[in-house]
Design a protein around this motif. Structure first.
Motif, mmCIF file in Angstrom:
data_model
loop_
_atom_site.group_PDB
_atom_site.id
_atom_site.type_symbol
_atom_site.label_atom_id
_atom_site.label_comp_id
_atom_site.label_asym_id
_atom_site.label_seq_id
_atom_site.Cartn_x
_atom_site.Cartn_y
_atom_site.Cartn_z
ATOM 1 N N ILE A 49 0.841 -1.206 0.000
ATOM 2 C CA ILE A 49 0.000 0.000 0.000
ATOM 3 C C ILE A 49 0.872 1.250 0.000
ATOM 4 N N SER A 50 1.915 1.185 0.819
ATOM 5 C CA SER A 50 2.782 2.364 0.928
ATOM 6 C C SER A 50 3.501 2.650 -0.430
ATOM 7 N N GLN A 51 3.971 1.546 -1.037
ATOM 8 C CA GLN A 51 4.671 1.736 -2.315
ATOM 9 C C GLN A 51 3.711 2.242 -3.396
ATOM 10 N N ASN A 52 2.542 1.601 -3.489
ATOM 11 C CA ASN A 52 1.562 2.013 -4.491
ATOM 12 C C ASN A 52 1.088 3.428 -4.231
ATOM 13 N N SER A 53 0.924 3.766 -3.032
ATOM 14 C CA SER A 53 0.452 5.107 -2.692
ATOM 15 C C SER A 53 1.477 6.146 -3.118
ATOM 16 N N SER A 54 2.733 5.825 -2.845
ATOM 17 C CA SER A 54 3.774 6.793 -3.221
ATOM 18 C C SER A 54 3.864 6.921 -4.743
ATOM 19 N N MET A 55 3.829 5.750 -5.408
ATOM 20 C CA MET A 55 3.928 5.768 -6.872
ATOM 21 C C MET A 55 2.758 6.517 -7.478
ATOM 22 N N LEU A 56 1.547 6.205 -7.083
ATOM 23 C CA LEU A 56 0.364 6.818 -7.666
ATOM 24 C C LEU A 56 0.309 8.299 -7.328
ATOM 25 N N HIS A 57 0.723 8.668 -6.179
ATOM 26 C CA HIS A 57 0.683 10.063 -5.784
ATOM 27 C C HIS A 57 1.661 10.856 -6.645
ATOM 28 N N ILE A 108 -16.536 -1.160 -11.112
ATOM 29 C CA ILE A 108 -16.747 -0.348 -9.911
ATOM 30 C C ILE A 108 -17.191 1.019 -10.373
ATOM 31 N N ASP A 109 -18.420 1.363 -10.105
ATOM 32 C CA ASP A 109 -18.960 2.644 -10.522
ATOM 33 C C ASP A 109 -18.725 3.707 -9.443
ATOM 34 N N ALA A 110 -19.152 3.364 -8.298
ATOM 35 C CA ALA A 110 -18.989 4.325 -7.190
ATOM 36 C C ALA A 110 -17.783 3.922 -6.364
ATOM 37 N N LEU A 111 -17.222 4.945 -5.740
ATOM 38 C CA LEU A 111 -16.036 4.676 -4.929
ATOM 39 C C LEU A 111 -16.432 3.866 -3.682
ATOM 40 N N PRO A 112 -15.781 2.722 -3.486
ATOM 41 C CA PRO A 112 -16.077 1.967 -2.240
ATOM 42 C C PRO A 112 -15.499 2.732 -1.030
ATOM 43 N N GLU A 113 -16.035 2.408 0.065
ATOM 44 C CA GLU A 113 -15.522 2.996 1.295
ATOM 45 C C GLU A 113 -14.147 2.420 1.578
ATOM 46 N N PRO A 114 -13.249 3.221 2.079
ATOM 47 C CA PRO A 114 -11.903 2.709 2.387
ATOM 48 C C PRO A 114 -11.948 1.594 3.449
ATOM 49 N N THR A 115 -10.995 0.693 3.256
ATOM 50 C CA THR A 115 -10.945 -0.465 4.190
ATOM 51 C C THR A 115 -10.190 -0.078 5.453
ATOM 52 N N VAL A 116 -10.782 -0.473 6.576
ATOM 53 C CA VAL A 116 -10.129 -0.243 7.892
ATOM 54 C C VAL A 116 -9.317 -1.486 8.250
ATOM 55 N N VAL A 131 -8.381 -4.503 -0.664
ATOM 56 C CA VAL A 131 -8.193 -3.461 0.336
ATOM 57 C C VAL A 131 -8.301 -2.115 -0.388
ATOM 58 N N HIS A 132 -9.264 -1.291 0.015
ATOM 59 C CA HIS A 132 -9.526 0.003 -0.602
ATOM 60 C C HIS A 132 -8.795 1.048 0.211
ATOM 61 N N VAL A 133 -7.928 1.829 -0.504
ATOM 62 C CA VAL A 133 -7.118 2.835 0.165
ATOM 63 C C VAL A 133 -7.482 4.193 -0.401
ATOM 64 N N ARG A 134 -7.741 5.163 0.413
ATOM 65 C CA ARG A 134 -8.139 6.493 -0.038
ATOM 66 C C ARG A 134 -7.200 7.491 0.630
ATOM 67 N N HIS A 135 -6.669 8.462 -0.300
ATOM 68 C CA HIS A 135 -5.806 9.526 0.207
ATOM 69 C C HIS A 135 -6.271 10.849 -0.429
ATOM 70 N N LEU A 147 -7.586 10.467 -4.143
ATOM 71 C CA LEU A 147 -6.869 9.388 -4.825
ATOM 72 C C LEU A 147 -7.266 8.089 -4.122
ATOM 73 N N GLN A 148 -7.913 7.198 -4.802
ATOM 74 C CA GLN A 148 -8.338 5.906 -4.197
ATOM 75 C C GLN A 148 -7.905 4.801 -5.129
ATOM 76 N N PHE A 149 -7.307 3.799 -4.507
ATOM 77 C CA PHE A 149 -6.886 2.640 -5.293
ATOM 78 C C PHE A 149 -7.201 1.391 -4.490
ATOM 79 N N GLY A 150 -7.230 0.288 -5.130
ATOM 80 C CA GLY A 150 -7.524 -0.984 -4.491
ATOM 81 C C GLY A 150 -6.401 -1.981 -4.668
ATOM 82 N N VAL A 151 -6.061 -2.694 -3.599
ATOM 83 C CA VAL A 151 -4.989 -3.693 -3.597
ATOM 84 C C VAL A 151 -5.614 -5.041 -3.282
#
Length: 814
Positions: A49-57, A108-116, A131-135, A147-151
């Motif tokens: 998640i951390s790597q993908n988040s950094s890359m996508l950001h 996926i049409d609507a953004l899913p809620e981020p995963t806790v 796992v849905h991650v939202r930043h 920015l939301q992505f899914g892993v």
């Protein structure tokens, strides 16, 4: 369940415990592995998640500043085309929710809620979870978009699942291998234990010869060998115990038999525990059933007689203190019916080196019969068996007690009364001893009934009783009570048609002097009784001092008389018998005299009755005959004219001896005297029975040439009826005829006829007690042949008799 487990075998419990432990350990290991795996997956996800988040950001920022969102979407679309693991979709939206970039997962049409993502997240992951991650994302013009992505975590979940399944397989394999290994080891271990179990069961069942195989050198083999040693030792000890038990049983049987033979009960006192054991025989002696006595030492105390309980406690305490070697006491115990029984209680306390006593044991014996026999013996020793009255010994005790009490606190007199039944020996001789015993019983009952309360009656001799009278104001009280005893109740004789009217004589002695004792009072009462028996007027006599003096004098005379008979202390005097026709001396009567050293010359009336009482009259008569024969032997050497015949008196006791004639003739012959020179005088009453020993002895004497004289003629019974059968040569008229013959003409006629009758029967007549000339003349006129009395001469001693004969010889020569 727990109880079944407790009763399970050791092998099963060992396997169950080992399997349980193994499963617990493997479960802990597997759980820990899963936890570590989850932690690793979480770390890998965080990294992804951390790597993908950094890359996508970075890409979003770069392309966003140039507004090249379309290119960015194409690049990401190509990148995510067909992606199932890792980054699977990317969405960038403006603040107003306008999509700027939409790559991957077009569904996926609507953004899913981020995963806790929390602790234990991977524990719930089972398949293609995303796992849905939202930043927040800074857009141009300083707008903030999203920015939301899914892993996808399916790879991590598959790895986790594979690792878990392999761990479970390995755990199950380990459990199975452990179970098999432990089963084998348990079998090998418990096989010897089973043999030990079988051996212990055999020992428990009594098979002491059983042994356990012991192979190898491991611990169980050593235990088996030790078990066999233990079994052998136990077998030997059991054999010894059986032998000891046999001997103990025999000893107990012997002891029980001995105890039954001894008839004793046993008791055992456990002092520290405060308990006591009482045997069945102990309870039986107390009249209780077996076990009927409580197991406490105080229970027995309730049965002891109250009068003896204090002494019992004192003796027990003395023994427990060590003052006595053995506790022993005779006492009474109460029976259930209220009666008492005599028992002997014995016991010994067990002592050790310490002063504390832990135990005391003993026995109890039934001595009731012995004690009652002793009491009966004591009663019999102190009471008369016929009448039940106290005897002399007990009576003396009563009198001494009364004297002591009088000396302490009483001014009243006491009296001792001696009672003698009249003619008791005649009743015995006439009707038999049974009637005599009945007379004694009736006399005793009469005496007891006549006494006051507190007075004591006793039988002190064959026909003699004694009475103790207490609290007398004067001698009149004693006389009044004694007068009620004189006339005894009459009773019919069962064996004869007769009624007896018994009477008694009484002597009374009063206690007046301070120094008197019971023996003296009874002696004084006997002296008074002796006086009463001699009295013709009064059957009751009081004692006075002169009676004691006379009694002492009689005792002294008794001793002196025995000495005189043994040492020749008696003398014989001779009274002449004169022919009334010419006053010449025809013969002499030998009369015994006693020249006493203290009292002078004693007349026969003073010691002849004493000799009769002492049964010395035969010895005295034989001594008189010996003296008279010796004197006549001396006179035999004198001239013929100085010789004289001598008559010697024979008593009734002498004539009762069957061999009297032989004894008399032996003395006469020993002195060498002619039989016609000795004559014997007998009382007329002794000849009443022609077949009596007296008559036979007199016939023997007459046949031997010795003359027989009848003394006191006219005073016997039925004189004329047996006068013709009397074996005699001469009769002597009693002095009672002579004393009144000068005034009484009728008496003269009787004497004349008696003289004529004697002459007709060939007998001569001697008149006794001639005192004066007138009597002499009358008797001579009546035809009496001879006379004797003070008118002619008093009795003369040996020398005077010789002088008398010499004078008679001189008169005859002139």
């Amino acid at each position: 369940m727990f109880l079944r487990f407790r009763h399970a075998s050791i092998r099963f419990r060992l396997l169950l415990a080992s399997t349980t432990v193994q499963m617990v350990l493997l479960s802990l290991l597997l759980a820990n592995s899963v936890r570590l795996m989850n932690n690793a997956a979480s770390a890998s996800l965080d990294t992804t998640i951390s790597q993908n988040s950094s890359m996508l950001h970075a890409m979003a920022t770069t392309y966003g500043e140039q507004q090249r969102y379309g290119e960015l979407q194409d690049i990401l679309g190509e990148l995510l085309l067909g992606a199932n693991e890792g980054l699977v979709y990317v969405r960038i939206v403006a603040p107003d929710q306008t999509p700027l970039v939409s790559a991957g997962r077009p569904d996926i049409d609507a953004l899913p809620e981020p995963t806790v993502i929390r602790t234990g997240f991977f524990e719930g992951v089972l398949g293609n979870e995303i796992v849905h991650v939202r930043h927040p994302l800074l857009l141009p013009r300083n707008e903030v978009g999203l920015l939301q992505f899914g892993v996808s975590v399916s790879g991590l979940a598959a790895a986790r699942r594979a690792i878990t399944e392999q761990g479970l397989a390995i755990a199950l394999s380990e459990i199975v291998l452990t179970f098999l290994l432990l089963s084998t080891i348990g079998y090998l271990l418990t096989r010897n234990l089973g043999q030990l179990l079988a051996g212990s069961k055999a020992i428990a069942d009594g098979h002491l010869e059983h042994r356990v195989p012991s192979k190898g050198h491991d611990e169980l083999s050593v235990i088996s060998r030790h078990f066999n040693i233990m079994a052998a030792t136990l077998q030997r000890r059991v054999a010894e115990l059986q032998d000891t038990a046999t001997r103990l049983r025999i000893s107990e049987e012997r002891h029980a038999l001995a105890m039954r033979g001894a008839n004793d009960g046993l008791w055992d006192w456990d002092i520290p525990a405060g308990t006591a054991y009482y045997s069945d025989r102990f309870c039986e002696i107390l009249g209780l059933p077996s076990g009927g006595l409580a197991s406490s030492p105080e229970a027995f105390l309730d049965y002891i007689h109250p009068d003896e309980l204090t002494e019992y406690r004192e003796r027990m305490i003395e023994h427990l203190k060590g003052d006595s070697a053995q506790f022993m006491m005779e006492h009474r115990v109460r029976l259930p019916d209220g009666n008492y029984r005599w028992v002997l209680t014995r016991g010994v306390a067990r002592r050790s080196n310490t002063p504390r006593i832990s135990r005391m044991a003993g026995s109890i014996s039934d001595i009731d019969m012995r004690k009652r026999a002793e009491e009966q013996l004591i009663h019999d020793a102190l009471h008369d068996g016929l009448t039940g009255l106290p005897n002399r010994a007990l009576f003396i005790e009563h009198v001494n007690h009364a004297l002591a009490q009088r000396r302490r606190d009483s001014d009243d007199m006491i009296a001792v009364v001696a009672i003698n039944l009249e003619r008791f020996s005649l009743v015995n001789d006439s009707y038999g001893h049974a009637v005599g015993d009945e007379l004694l019983r009736r006399a005793a009952a009469h005496i007891k009934a006549s006494l006051r309360e507190g007075d004591v009656a006793a039988r002190v001799g064959g026909d003699q009783f004694a009475v103790l009278l207490k609290d007398l104001a004067s001698s009149a009280d004693a006389l009044r009570i004694s007068e009620t005893l004189i006339a005894l109740p009459s009773f019919a004789v069962p064996t004869a048609d007769r009624i007896l009217h018994p009477r008694c004589r009484i002597g009374i002695a009063l206690s007046e002097a301070e120094g008197e004792d019971a023996q003296a009072l009874l002696r004084d009462a006997d002296n008074a009784l002796h006086k009463a028996r001699q009295s013709d007027t009064s059957p009751i006599e009081f004692f006075h001092a002169s009676m004691h003096t006379q009694a002492v004098r009689a005792l002294q005379l008794e001793s002196d008389l025995r000495w005189a008979l043994a040492h020749g202390g008696l003398a014989v005097h001779y009274q002449p018998i004169v022919a009334l026709s010419d006053r010449r001396t025809a013969s002499f009567e030998a009369l015994v005299r006693w020249p006493h050293a203290t009292h002078g010359l004693l007349a026969p009336s003073e010691f002849i009755p004493l000799a009769e009482t002492l049964d010395l009259i035969h010895d005295l008569g034989m001594e008189v005959l010996r003296i008279a024969c010796a004197d006549m032997r001396n006179w035999k050497n004198r001239p013929e004219s100085l010789r004289a015949r001598v008559s010697v008196n024979l008593s009734a006791r002498q004539l009762a001896r069957p061999a009297l004639a032989t004894e008399l003739l032996a003395i006469v012959d020993r002195n060498g005297l002619p039989h016609d020179q000795v004559r014997f005088e007998v009382t007329e009453s002794l000849l009443a029975r022609p077949d009596s020993p007296a008559t036979r002895s007199l016939r023997e004497l007459r046949n031997a040439g010795i003359e027989i004289l009848i003394d006191d003629f006219g005073t016997g019974y039925s004189t004329l009826s047996y006068l013709h059968t009397m074996p005699c040569n001469q009769v002597k008229l009693d002095g009672s005829f002579v004393s009144s013959i000068t005034e009484d003409h009728r008496l003269q006629a009787i004497v004349r006829r008696s003289i004529e009758l004697a002459h007709d029967l060939g007998m001569t007549v001697v008149a006794e007690c001639i005192e004066d000339a007138r009597q002499f003349e009358v008797l001579r006129e009546l035809g009496c042949d001879y006379g004797q009395g003070y008118y002619f001469s008093h009795p003369l001693n040996r020398d005077q008799t010789l002088q008398w004969l010499e004078q008679e010889s001189a008169k005859a020569s002139t």
